[in-house]
Motif scaffolding. Sequence first.
Motif, mmCIF file in Angstrom:
data_model
loop_
_atom_site.group_PDB
_atom_site.id
_atom_site.type_symbol
_atom_site.label_atom_id
_atom_site.label_comp_id
_atom_site.label_asym_id
_atom_site.label_seq_id
_atom_site.Cartn_x
_atom_site.Cartn_y
_atom_site.Cartn_z
ATOM 1 N N LYS A 185 -2.061 9.101 7.828
ATOM 2 C CA LYS A 185 -1.166 10.246 7.626
ATOM 3 C C LYS A 185 -0.726 10.390 6.172
ATOM 4 C CE LYS A 185 0.353 10.106 12.416
ATOM 5 N NZ LYS A 185 1.378 9.639 13.373
ATOM 6 N N LEU A 186 -0.805 9.308 5.407
ATOM 7 C CA LEU A 186 -0.499 9.380 3.977
ATOM 8 C C LEU A 186 -1.659 9.940 3.160
ATOM 9 C CD1 LEU A 186 1.307 6.018 3.054
ATOM 10 C CD2 LEU A 186 2.311 8.301 3.125
ATOM 11 N N SER A 187 -2.892 9.768 3.677
ATOM 12 C CA SER A 187 -4.082 10.043 2.877
ATOM 13 C C SER A 187 -4.346 11.543 2.739
ATOM 14 C CB SER A 187 -5.301 9.355 3.493
ATOM 15 O OG SER A 187 -5.552 9.852 4.790
ATOM 16 N N HIS A 188 -5.144 11.870 1.749
ATOM 17 C CA HIS A 188 -5.513 13.255 1.449
ATOM 18 C C HIS A 188 -6.718 13.691 2.286
ATOM 19 C CE1 HIS A 188 -6.032 16.903 -0.817
ATOM 20 N NE2 HIS A 188 -7.182 16.538 -1.333
ATOM 21 N N ARG A 189 -7.738 12.843 2.369
ATOM 22 C CA ARG A 189 -8.953 13.099 3.145
ATOM 23 C C ARG A 189 -9.327 11.815 3.869
ATOM 24 N NH1 ARG A 189 -12.997 13.314 -0.536
ATOM 25 N NH2 ARG A 189 -14.406 14.733 0.489
ATOM 26 N N LEU A 229 0.827 -1.209 0.000
ATOM 27 C CA LEU A 229 0.000 0.000 0.000
ATOM 28 C C LEU A 229 0.862 1.260 0.000
ATOM 29 C CD1 LEU A 229 -2.742 -1.040 2.579
ATOM 30 C CD2 LEU A 229 -3.045 -0.793 0.115
ATOM 31 N N GLU A 230 1.915 1.255 0.793
ATOM 32 C CA GLU A 230 2.788 2.431 0.863
ATOM 33 C C GLU A 230 3.460 2.688 -0.479
ATOM 34 O OE1 GLU A 230 6.179 4.133 3.898
ATOM 35 O OE2 GLU A 230 6.262 2.014 3.318
ATOM 36 N N LYS A 231 3.905 1.622 -1.133
ATOM 37 C CA LYS A 231 4.563 1.766 -2.426
ATOM 38 C C LYS A 231 3.581 2.243 -3.494
ATOM 39 C CE LYS A 231 7.235 -0.892 -5.825
ATOM 40 N NZ LYS A 231 7.793 -2.231 -6.148
ATOM 41 N N THR A 232 2.340 1.746 -3.412
ATOM 42 C CA THR A 232 1.338 2.069 -4.436
ATOM 43 C C THR A 232 0.725 3.443 -4.234
ATOM 44 O OG1 THR A 232 0.799 -0.295 -4.586
ATOM 45 C CG2 THR A 232 -0.757 1.245 -5.563
ATOM 46 N N LEU A 233 0.494 3.832 -2.963
ATOM 47 C CA LEU A 233 -0.277 5.040 -2.672
ATOM 48 C C LEU A 233 0.553 6.193 -2.118
ATOM 49 C CD1 LEU A 233 -3.209 3.198 -0.867
ATOM 50 C CD2 LEU A 233 -3.322 4.193 -3.159
ATOM 51 N N GLY A 234 1.795 5.914 -1.749
ATOM 52 C CA GLY A 234 2.579 6.902 -1.011
ATOM 53 C C GLY A 234 2.797 8.216 -1.717
ATOM 54 N N ARG A 235 2.775 8.235 -3.048
ATOM 55 C CA ARG A 235 3.101 9.467 -3.782
ATOM 56 C C ARG A 235 1.911 10.044 -4.533
ATOM 57 N NH1 ARG A 235 9.078 8.107 -6.396
ATOM 58 N NH2 ARG A 235 10.140 7.695 -4.396
ATOM 59 N N ARG A 236 0.710 9.629 -4.170
ATOM 60 C CA ARG A 236 -0.471 10.161 -4.848
ATOM 61 C C ARG A 236 -1.556 10.441 -3.826
ATOM 62 N NH1 ARG A 236 -2.190 5.603 -8.894
ATOM 63 N NH2 ARG A 236 -3.739 7.184 -9.434
ATOM 64 N N PRO A 237 -2.378 11.462 -4.023
ATOM 65 C CA PRO A 237 -3.469 11.723 -3.077
ATOM 66 C C PRO A 237 -4.532 10.640 -3.172
ATOM 67 C CG PRO A 237 -3.632 13.165 -4.985
ATOM 68 C CD PRO A 237 -2.337 12.437 -5.126
ATOM 69 N N PHE A 238 -5.126 10.315 -2.045
ATOM 70 C CA PHE A 238 -6.214 9.340 -2.028
ATOM 71 C C PHE A 238 -7.110 9.590 -0.823
ATOM 72 C CE2 PHE A 238 -2.869 7.412 0.488
ATOM 73 C CZ PHE A 238 -3.521 6.758 1.520
ATOM 74 N N ASN A 239 -8.373 9.199 -0.979
ATOM 75 C CA ASN A 239 -9.330 9.253 0.128
ATOM 76 C C ASN A 239 -9.207 7.991 0.959
ATOM 77 O OD1 ASN A 239 -10.514 11.656 -0.940
ATOM 78 N ND2 ASN A 239 -11.716 10.420 -2.367
ATOM 79 N N LEU A 240 -9.476 8.109 2.249
ATOM 80 C CA LEU A 240 -9.433 6.951 3.136
ATOM 81 C C LEU A 240 -10.739 6.855 3.904
ATOM 82 C CD1 LEU A 240 -7.830 4.604 4.430
ATOM 83 C CD2 LEU A 240 -6.977 6.243 6.120
ATOM 84 N N VAL A 241 -11.461 5.764 3.710
ATOM 85 C CA VAL A 241 -12.689 5.497 4.462
ATOM 86 C C VAL A 241 -12.380 4.419 5.491
ATOM 87 C CG1 VAL A 241 -15.058 4.659 4.367
ATOM 88 C CG2 VAL A 241 -14.182 6.103 2.526
ATOM 89 N N LEU A 242 -12.520 4.749 6.752
ATOM 90 C CA LEU A 242 -12.275 3.812 7.846
ATOM 91 C C LEU A 242 -13.627 3.332 8.352
ATOM 92 C CD1 LEU A 242 -9.532 6.002 9.495
ATOM 93 C CD2 LEU A 242 -9.115 3.820 8.356
ATOM 94 N N ASP A 243 -14.122 2.262 7.744
ATOM 95 C CA ASP A 243 -15.421 1.714 8.107
ATOM 96 C C ASP A 243 -15.287 0.916 9.393
ATOM 97 O OD1 ASP A 243 -18.194 1.038 7.659
ATOM 98 O OD2 ASP A 243 -17.506 -0.956 7.075
ATOM 99 N N GLU A 244 -16.314 0.997 10.256
ATOM 100 C CA GLU A 244 -16.246 0.346 11.570
ATOM 101 C C GLU A 244 -14.936 0.757 12.262
ATOM 102 O OE1 GLU A 244 -18.899 -0.875 12.389
ATOM 103 O OE2 GLU A 244 -19.889 -1.696 10.626
ATOM 104 N N ILE A 245 -14.744 2.066 12.368
ATOM 105 C CA ILE A 245 -13.472 2.598 12.856
ATOM 106 C C ILE A 245 -13.176 2.190 14.300
ATOM 107 C CG2 ILE A 245 -14.427 4.796 13.642
ATOM 108 C CD1 ILE A 245 -11.906 6.159 12.572
#
Length: 571
Positions: A245-249, A193-209
Motif C-alpha cells: 500500500k506504500l508502493s507506487h507500482r 523500511l517504512e521510515k526509509t520508503l514511506g515518503r517517496r515513490p518506489f516499485n515493489l517486486v514480490l518474487d515468489e508471491i
Amino acid sequence: MKDYAPTWRVTGLSRQADVDAAREIPGVRFFGGRLFVPDHARGIVAPLIAAGRWEPPKAPPKWKVNLAVFRESCVDMVTGYQWDGVDFITNGSRRFGGHLWWPGGAGKTLAACLWAACCSVPTVVVTKASARGQYANEIRRFTNVEPFVVRPSNEYRKKDQWGSPADYLGDPSVELPYIVIGWEALPAHWELLEKTLGRRPFNLVLDEIHKAKSYRRSKGIVQPDGSKKWVAAGNIVDIAARLAKLSHRRLGTTATPVKDRVRDLWAQLDLVEPWSWGSSKQFVMRYADARPGKYGGLDTTGSSNMEELAERTAMVAHRLQPSDLEGFLPAVRREFIRIPFELLAKPSANAASDLAEQRRLTNERHAAARIRLAASQKRPHIIEAIDARMTDNTKVVVFAGLHVDCDNLAVDVRKAFRGVQVWCAHGGNTTPSTRERVRVEYMEHPGPCILVGTGDAWGTGSNLQDTDVLILGTIPFTGGDLHQWERRVSRLGHKGRSVRIVFLIAEGTIDESIADNLRYDKLPAMEQIVGDTATASVGEGLVGLHDREAVAAKHLSKLRDILAAMETEEE
C-alpha cells in the motif's frame, strides 16, 4: 480510499436491486451514491445493472523501458514473450501493477528488471530469504546497478559500502537503486523500511508471491469484557500488505499462484491490487465454495465460479504455459519408478523407533516420522538410480526428505561414489549465503558431481539449470511445490541438454497417500485455474497398480474418439 487498480465509477443508479447484485462480486464497493467497479470485474457487473452512467478510469502514463541501465549483452537475451509480459502489465492493462504467472525458469527476474526500469524510482524486491544473494547476482548480471541486500545485523561488515537502506538510497552514484529483502525478514525490518520508503515513490517486486498466500493479516485479542479486538498481526503477510500500500507500482511473480487450493489466490491478488478483490471472506464465498466447516469456521477447500475467476485473472496476469516455451527451455523427460514394498530396504533403527513413538503420541509429527521411515527404506534405491544415470560429466541433484534423511543419504552417496564431488546442503546445516556459495560451485563444476539437498531449501528460487538428472527421493505435498522443484533444473539459459526427472515412489508407505492426494485433489486445481497441464500430467505417472486399468481405459476411450472423428471427416 485510494484505488490501486483501474476502477470504473457508476452513477445514476435508481434500482437498489442493481446495487445489491453488483456488490455480490468481490471487489465491488458502493458509497457516496456511486458504485466502484474494478476494471477486471466490469464484464461481470455490467450485465447486472439495468441503467447507470459508467465513468472510465484514468489511465496511467505510458511506460517505456530505460535500457541505459542494462548491459548490452543482456538486452540481446530478452525474448519476445518477456517484452510482451512487460508491455501487458505496464501499458496493455492500464494499471500500476500486475502478475507474471510463468513456468519456473522462464526468466521472470529479467522481466522484473525490465518492468522496474520503466519508472525511474527505487525498486524493492521481496524474495525468498535463501535466494537474496542469487537475486542480487542476477541484478548485477542484467544491469549496471549494484543492489543493496538487507541482511541480519550480525552479517554486516565494516568494509560494506552501505550500512543501511537509507545510506544506499542517499548515494547519488546509484542509478535506479534496488533493495533486496527476504520474505522472512519483513517483520524485523518493517520500521526501517517504512521510515526509509514511506515518503517517496518506489516499485515493489514480490518474487515468489505465493509465499504470502495466507489471509491471516490480523489477530483477535480478547478484551476484559469478553469482546474481541482485531489488531494487525505483524506477520509476513501483514507487513507485505502494508508495504504494497506504500508502493507506487507492484509486480507479483510466481510459477505457482495456486500451490494447493483456489483460496491461495486472494492474498496474492490483493497484494498487487489492494481492495480490488474484496475481503478474503467475500472471495472464498464466491470462488472457493465456502461452507460451514465440520469443526466450525468455513471449509474453503473447494472451488466455484471458475470461469468467472479465470476471466478476471486473465486481465491482471500475463500467463505462459510450458508449451509456450518450446525452443527456450530444455526438453524434460519424466521417469516414474515404483519400488515394491517387499524390495524396500530394512528401515533404520532410529526411523523405526521414531515412528513408533509418534504413533504412541498420535501428534501432528506423525506424518514427518512416516516420511523419515520411507526415506530410510528408499536410500539404496536412490543410489541405484544415480549410478544407472551417471556418466563422465553427468550432474545430478537429489531432493531428499527431512534434514536427517539428507545427511544420511549424503554419507551413503559419498561412500558409493568415491572421487565424485558431492555437496550436502539444506536449511539445517547451512546458511543462505553458504547455500549460494554451494550453488555457484555446483554450477561451475564440469561434472560428474552430485548435489544432495531438500526441497524446502532448494525447491524455490534456486537456479540449478546446469543439471542433467533430478531425482525426487520424496514427493512434495502440493502441485505447486512439484512444479517449483521440477523447474529448478529446466530453466532459461540451460546448456542445451535434455533433463531427466526421476520420481521414486515406495509402495506401501506414505508416498502412496501423498501421490493419491496430488493426482485426485491438488493437481486438478492447478489445471483449472492456472492451466498448467504439464504439471497436472504428472498425475498419470503417479498412478498405482490399482489405477492402471482405469488409466488404460481412459486412453482407449480417447483413441476411440479420435478414430470416430477421423471417420466423420472422411464421410
